[in-house]
Design an enzyme around this catalytic site. Sequence first.
Site, PDB file in Angstrom:
ATOM      1  CE1 TYR A   1      -3.439  -2.765   0.312  1.00 35.59           C
ATOM      2  CE2 TYR A   1      -2.242  -3.443   2.283  1.00 35.59           C
ATOM      3  CZ  TYR A   1      -3.196  -3.702   1.310  1.00 35.59           C
ATOM      4  OH  TYR A   1      -3.887  -4.872   1.323  1.00 35.59           O
TER       5      TYR A   1
ATOM      6  CB  THR B   1      -7.508   0.434  19.733  1.00 36.65           C
ATOM      7  OG1 THR B   1      -6.501   1.436  19.651  1.00 36.65           O
ATOM      8  CG2 THR B   1      -6.870  -0.937  19.745  1.00 36.65           C
ATOM      9  CB  SER B   2      -9.092   5.034  17.226  1.00 34.44           C
ATOM     10  OG  SER B   2      -8.245   4.861  16.117  1.00 34.44           O
TER      11      SER B   2
END
Length: 259
Positions: A154, A226-227
């Site tokens: 990416y 985790t957000s």
Amino acid sequence: MSPASFGLLLYLIATCLADDYQWTYDEEAFGGPSFWGLLNKDWVMCKSGRLQSPIDIRPEYLLFDPNIKPVHLDRINAMAEFVNTGQMPRVRIGNNHKKPAVNMTGGPFNGYRYRLQRIDIHMGKGDVNGSEHTINGKRFPMELQLLAYNSDLYTNFSSASKSPHGIAGISILVDIGSETTEELLKLTIATSSIMYRKQRQILTEIEPWKLLPYTRDYVTYEGSMTSPGCEETVLWIIINQPIHIAKEHVGNSLLLLGK
Ligand SMILES: *[C@@H]1O[C@H](CO)[C@@H](O)[C@H](O)[C@H]1NC(C)=O
Ligand SMILES: *[C@@H]1O[C@H](CO)[C@@H](O)[C@H](O)[C@H]1NC(C)=O
Ligand SMILES: *[C@@H]1O[C@H](CO)[C@@H](O)[C@H](O)[C@H]1NC(C)=O
């Protein structure tokens, strides 16, 4: 509260929060983790995902893999900027002609190279319960998360975070000790220049690999960001030993951050 007013409340939160991204880690506030999945259609994983991070690590359920390789982090001085995002202090890692990108290789990465993008610092109120990952239910005072994207597949972090094998995260738990680990001390000192939201400070002497404790052992699992939007694209590596921070260093400047 009647069902009608409850619906309106959710709708108001959704429109206020989705637009300017005012999510928070505060479980008691609007926009806290249990609301994330409701706030924005792109954040549905936060509510419905099955590989959600963080997790509680239970040593009795771990499987030992004798073939797993150590994780390698380039041993260089990184181009870095320290910023108060409003949610947390974050070190953003860049690169230029003098300071190349910092790469993570080896470990469970299947030969892929991951480029370090940032170091998120999670901490609690006061000097307890700041970590996201827990060990046997125990929360640590702080957790550093080194987040990197797969630069073989990416071109940037945001597209990698939505794609297979996109992100690798190294979690370093921080416990209270008599002395602060040297590289962490540089960060705690620098926090005094980013006390307010959106303040930033160039860091000239940060070597991320020096944050790692002296161990090759780690726990690895497939999980998520985790957000919001909690994308399930993160290969997590939890280092098997904490680093340390002295009580007086958590107590002062770090406390005021993220407010
Ligand atoms: C990290 O990888 C990039 C290519 O993705 C390379 O340009 C850079 O020099 C590498 N960094 C180091 C320290 O070798
Ligand atoms: C920290 O977590 C422990 C265990 O969940 C809890 O008993 C304690 O009250 C927490 N402390 C604070 C200050 O939140
Ligand atoms: C990230 O990469 C994608 C795909 O290559 C591109 O469409 C997007 O604009 C890039 N985003 C940023 C912030 O550079």
